[in-house]
Design a protein around this motif. Structure first.
Motif, PDB file in Angstrom:
ATOM      1  N   PRO A  27       0.805  -1.235   0.000  1.00 14.13           N
ATOM      2  CA  PRO A  27       0.000   0.000   0.000  1.00 14.13           C
ATOM      3  C   PRO A  27       0.832   1.276   0.000  1.00 14.13           C
ATOM      4  O   PRO A  27       0.488   2.248  -0.673  1.00 14.13           O
ATOM      5  CB  PRO A  27      -0.813  -0.123   1.296  1.00 14.13           C
ATOM      6  CG  PRO A  27      -0.895  -1.590   1.554  1.00 14.13           C
ATOM      7  CD  PRO A  27       0.397  -2.164   1.062  1.00 14.13           C
ATOM      8  N   ASN A  28       1.944   1.278   0.744  1.00 16.37           N
ATOM      9  CA  ASN A  28       2.801   2.475   0.788  1.00 16.37           C
ATOM     10  C   ASN A  28       3.468   2.737  -0.555  1.00 16.37           C
ATOM     11  O   ASN A  28       3.586   3.891  -0.997  1.00 16.37           O
ATOM     12  CB  ASN A  28       3.870   2.326   1.874  1.00 16.37           C
ATOM     13  CG  ASN A  28       3.287   2.370   3.275  1.00 16.37           C
ATOM     14  OD1 ASN A  28       2.272   3.025   3.505  1.00 16.37           O
ATOM     15  ND2 ASN A  28       3.909   1.673   4.206  1.00 16.37           N
ATOM     16  N   THR A  29       3.883   1.658  -1.213  1.00 15.91           N
ATOM     17  CA  THR A  29       4.509   1.800  -2.528  1.00 15.91           C
ATOM     18  C   THR A  29       3.500   2.352  -3.535  1.00 15.91           C
ATOM     19  O   THR A  29       3.809   3.269  -4.304  1.00 15.91           O
ATOM     20  CB  THR A  29       5.034   0.434  -3.025  1.00 15.91           C
ATOM     21  OG1 THR A  29       5.957  -0.080  -2.075  1.00 15.91           O
ATOM     22  CG2 THR A  29       5.721   0.581  -4.376  1.00 15.91           C
ATOM     23  N   LEU A  30       2.296   1.802  -3.518  1.00 17.89           N
ATOM     24  CA  LEU A  30       1.253   2.276  -4.434  1.00 17.89           C
ATOM     25  C   LEU A  30       0.924   3.739  -4.148  1.00 17.89           C
ATOM     26  O   LEU A  30       0.749   4.535  -5.073  1.00 17.89           O
ATOM     27  CB  LEU A  30       0.002   1.407  -4.303  1.00 17.89           C
ATOM     28  CG  LEU A  30      -1.189   1.819  -5.169  1.00 17.89           C
ATOM     29  CD1 LEU A  30      -0.828   1.771  -6.656  1.00 17.89           C
ATOM     30  CD2 LEU A  30      -2.399   0.923  -4.890  1.00 17.89           C
ATOM     31  N   ARG A  31       0.857   4.086  -2.887  1.00 16.31           N
ATOM     32  CA  ARG A  31       0.541   5.464  -2.508  1.00 16.31           C
ATOM     33  C   ARG A  31       1.581   6.434  -3.071  1.00 16.31           C
ATOM     34  O   ARG A  31       1.240   7.522  -3.557  1.00 16.31           O
ATOM     35  CB  ARG A  31       0.479   5.569  -0.981  1.00 16.31           C
ATOM     36  CG  ARG A  31      -0.198   6.830  -0.466  1.00 16.31           C
ATOM     37  CD  ARG A  31      -0.324   6.835   1.050  1.00 16.31           C
ATOM     38  NE  ARG A  31      -1.111   5.717   1.528  1.00 16.31           N
ATOM     39  CZ  ARG A  31      -0.641   4.708   2.269  1.00 16.31           C
ATOM     40  NH1 ARG A  31       0.629   4.696   2.628  1.00 16.31           N
ATOM     41  NH2 ARG A  31      -1.434   3.736   2.664  1.00 16.31           N
ATOM     42  N   GLN A  32       2.843   6.029  -3.044  1.00 19.49           N
ATOM     43  CA  GLN A  32       3.914   6.878  -3.580  1.00 19.49           C
ATOM     44  C   GLN A  32       3.785   7.043  -5.091  1.00 19.49           C
ATOM     45  O   GLN A  32       3.943   8.148  -5.630  1.00 19.49           O
ATOM     46  CB  GLN A  32       5.277   6.270  -3.236  1.00 19.49           C
ATOM     47  CG  GLN A  32       5.619   6.339  -1.756  1.00 19.49           C
ATOM     48  CD  GLN A  32       6.892   5.576  -1.415  1.00 19.49           C
ATOM     49  OE1 GLN A  32       7.584   5.097  -2.307  1.00 19.49           O
ATOM     50  NE2 GLN A  32       7.190   5.472  -0.127  1.00 19.49           N
ATOM     51  N   TYR A  33       3.481   5.924  -5.779  1.00 17.61           N
ATOM     52  CA  TYR A  33       3.291   5.984  -7.235  1.00 17.61           C
ATOM     53  C   TYR A  33       2.135   6.913  -7.596  1.00 17.61           C
ATOM     54  O   TYR A  33       2.238   7.742  -8.514  1.00 17.61           O
ATOM     55  CB  TYR A  33       3.012   4.588  -7.794  1.00 17.61           C
ATOM     56  CG  TYR A  33       4.211   3.672  -7.858  1.00 17.61           C
ATOM     57  CD1 TYR A  33       5.499   4.169  -7.963  1.00 17.61           C
ATOM     58  CD2 TYR A  33       4.044   2.286  -7.825  1.00 17.61           C
ATOM     59  CE1 TYR A  33       6.600   3.323  -8.025  1.00 17.61           C
ATOM     60  CE2 TYR A  33       5.137   1.429  -7.889  1.00 17.61           C
ATOM     61  CZ  TYR A  33       6.410   1.955  -7.991  1.00 17.61           C
ATOM     62  OH  TYR A  33       7.485   1.115  -8.059  1.00 17.61           O
ATOM     63  N   ILE A  34       1.035   6.763  -6.873  1.00 16.65           N
ATOM     64  CA  ILE A  34      -0.157   7.580  -7.141  1.00 16.65           C
ATOM     65  C   ILE A  34       0.148   9.053  -6.905  1.00 16.65           C
ATOM     66  O   ILE A  34      -0.257   9.935  -7.683  1.00 16.65           O
ATOM     67  CB  ILE A  34      -1.341   7.126  -6.255  1.00 16.65           C
ATOM     68  CG1 ILE A  34      -1.802   5.709  -6.641  1.00 16.65           C
ATOM     69  CG2 ILE A  34      -2.494   8.117  -6.347  1.00 16.65           C
ATOM     70  CD1 ILE A  34      -2.406   5.597  -8.016  1.00 16.65           C
ATOM     71  N   LYS A  35       0.873   9.344  -5.833  1.00  9.83           N
ATOM     72  CA  LYS A  35       1.217  10.737  -5.524  1.00  9.83           C
ATOM     73  C   LYS A  35       2.064  11.360  -6.631  1.00  9.83           C
ATOM     74  O   LYS A  35       1.847  12.508  -7.023  1.00  9.83           O
ATOM     75  CB  LYS A  35       1.942  10.819  -4.179  1.00  9.83           C
ATOM     76  CG  LYS A  35       2.220  12.256  -3.730  1.00  9.83           C
ATOM     77  CD  LYS A  35       2.897  12.305  -2.383  1.00  9.83           C
ATOM     78  CE  LYS A  35       3.028  13.737  -1.891  1.00  9.83           C
ATOM     79  NZ  LYS A  35       3.698  14.625  -2.855  1.00  9.83           N
ATOM     80  N   ARG A  36       3.018  10.592  -7.137  1.00 10.06           N
ATOM     81  CA  ARG A  36       3.872  11.119  -8.212  1.00 10.06           C
ATOM     82  C   ARG A  36       3.056  11.460  -9.453  1.00 10.06           C
ATOM     83  O   ARG A  36       3.237  12.511 -10.070  1.00 10.06           O
ATOM     84  CB  ARG A  36       4.945  10.087  -8.569  1.00 10.06           C
ATOM     85  CG  ARG A  36       6.037   9.949  -7.529  1.00 10.06           C
ATOM     86  CD  ARG A  36       6.971   8.806  -7.885  1.00 10.06           C
ATOM     87  NE  ARG A  36       7.815   8.423  -6.761  1.00 10.06           N
ATOM     88  CZ  ARG A  36       8.418   7.259  -6.654  1.00 10.06           C
ATOM     89  NH1 ARG A  36       8.276   6.356  -7.613  1.00 10.06           N
ATOM     90  NH2 ARG A  36       9.166   6.979  -5.612  1.00 10.06           N
ATOM     91  N   LEU A  37       2.155  10.557  -9.808  1.00  6.55           N
ATOM     92  CA  LEU A  37       1.318  10.798 -10.988  1.00  6.55           C
ATOM     93  C   LEU A  37       0.384  11.984 -10.757  1.00  6.55           C
ATOM     94  O   LEU A  37       0.121  12.772 -11.670  1.00  6.55           O
ATOM     95  CB  LEU A  37       0.522   9.544 -11.331  1.00  6.55           C
ATOM     96  CG  LEU A  37       1.327   8.334 -11.811  1.00  6.55           C
ATOM     97  CD1 LEU A  37       0.403   7.132 -12.064  1.00  6.55           C
ATOM     98  CD2 LEU A  37       2.101   8.666 -13.086  1.00  6.55           C
ATOM     99  N   SER A  38      -0.114  12.112  -9.530  1.00  2.49           N
ATOM    100  CA  SER A  38      -0.998  13.237  -9.204  1.00  2.49           C
ATOM    101  C   SER A  38      -0.233  14.553  -9.252  1.00  2.49           C
ATOM    102  O   SER A  38      -0.734  15.562  -9.763  1.00  2.49           O
ATOM    103  CB  SER A  38      -1.605  13.041  -7.808  1.00  2.49           C
ATOM    104  OG  SER A  38      -2.405  11.888  -7.762  1.00  2.49           O
TER     105      SER A  38
END
Length: 216
Positions: free
Chosen positions: A30-41
């Motif tokens: 979940p933390n890894t996905l959250r980081q990916y999503i934040k970068r794209l956002s």
């Protein structure tokens, strides 16, 4: 950018992306996905609707932020889980669709498996929805029957017409429902006595029983 291309291929543009589903699909921490999503956002490639819900905007508006159709969000989060039906529309707006009332409700009611409480209100942008937990697990085979059972349970609240005047409307709506008597009895057991009596009054139980004999 690999994740972004995956999202474009999988979901396309202006479609809700639920991070909970994405986590399962990609088997990511979940933390890894959250980081990916934040970068794209941060790059403007993903737009946030609310926590856990994003989309890829096809066009950037000249002013303000891109927004997503609220009905799409409701469908994805509460009505359909990929290829499975997990909820249905209920209340006044469902009664209106069946021709039982001329009224409509500004706040739509949704009954779903994906509910954390018996009843709660959710806001998507500035539009409100009432989310109710289903009495029994909703699926593609039973959702129409459950819609009708909910309607019959609170019939006076939703309909302007006597029950006998809408019998044809209800039976027509359930015309493509194929279900055994045993299954109907099982679903009815989750509802109060008045609902069961109305089912018999409508001839609904007999109609399904006849249908079962034809099928078998």
């Amino acid at each position: 950018m690999e994740l972004y291309q995956y999202l474009v291929n999988k979901y396309g543009y202006d479609e809700p992306i639920l991070t909970e589903q994405l986590k399962e699909e990609l088997n990511l921490n979940p933390n890894t996905l959250r980081q990916y999503i934040k970068r794209l956002s941060d790059k403007g490639l993903l737009t946030k609707v609310q926590n856990g819900i994003y989309f890829i905007p096809k066009k950037k508006p000249m002013f303000g932020s891109a927004v997503l159709d609220t009905d799409l969000v409701i469908r994805k989060k509460f009505l359909e889980d990929r290829d499975r039906i997990i909820g249905y529309k209920s209340g006044t707006n469902f009664a209106n669709a069946l021709g039982l009332t001329s009224q409509t409700a500004a706040v739509a009611t949704i009954v779903t498996n994906n509910a954390s409480a018996a009843k709660r209100e959710v806001n998507i942008y500035k539009k409100r929805f009432i989310i109710r937990k289903s009495r029994v697990s909703v699926n593609k085979s039973n959702y129409k029957l459950l819609q009708v059972l909910d309607l019959l349970t609170n019939y006076e609240q939703y309909s302007e017409k006597p029950l006998e005047a809408v019998e044809e409307n209800i039976l027509a709506y359930l015309g493509d429902v194929s279900m055994s008597v045993r299954e109907v009895k099982e679903y009815l057991s989750a509802y109060p006595t008045k609902t069961k009596l109305r089912v018999y009054e409508l001839g609904l139980f007999d109609a399904i029983a006849r249908r079962e004999r034809v099928i078998h």
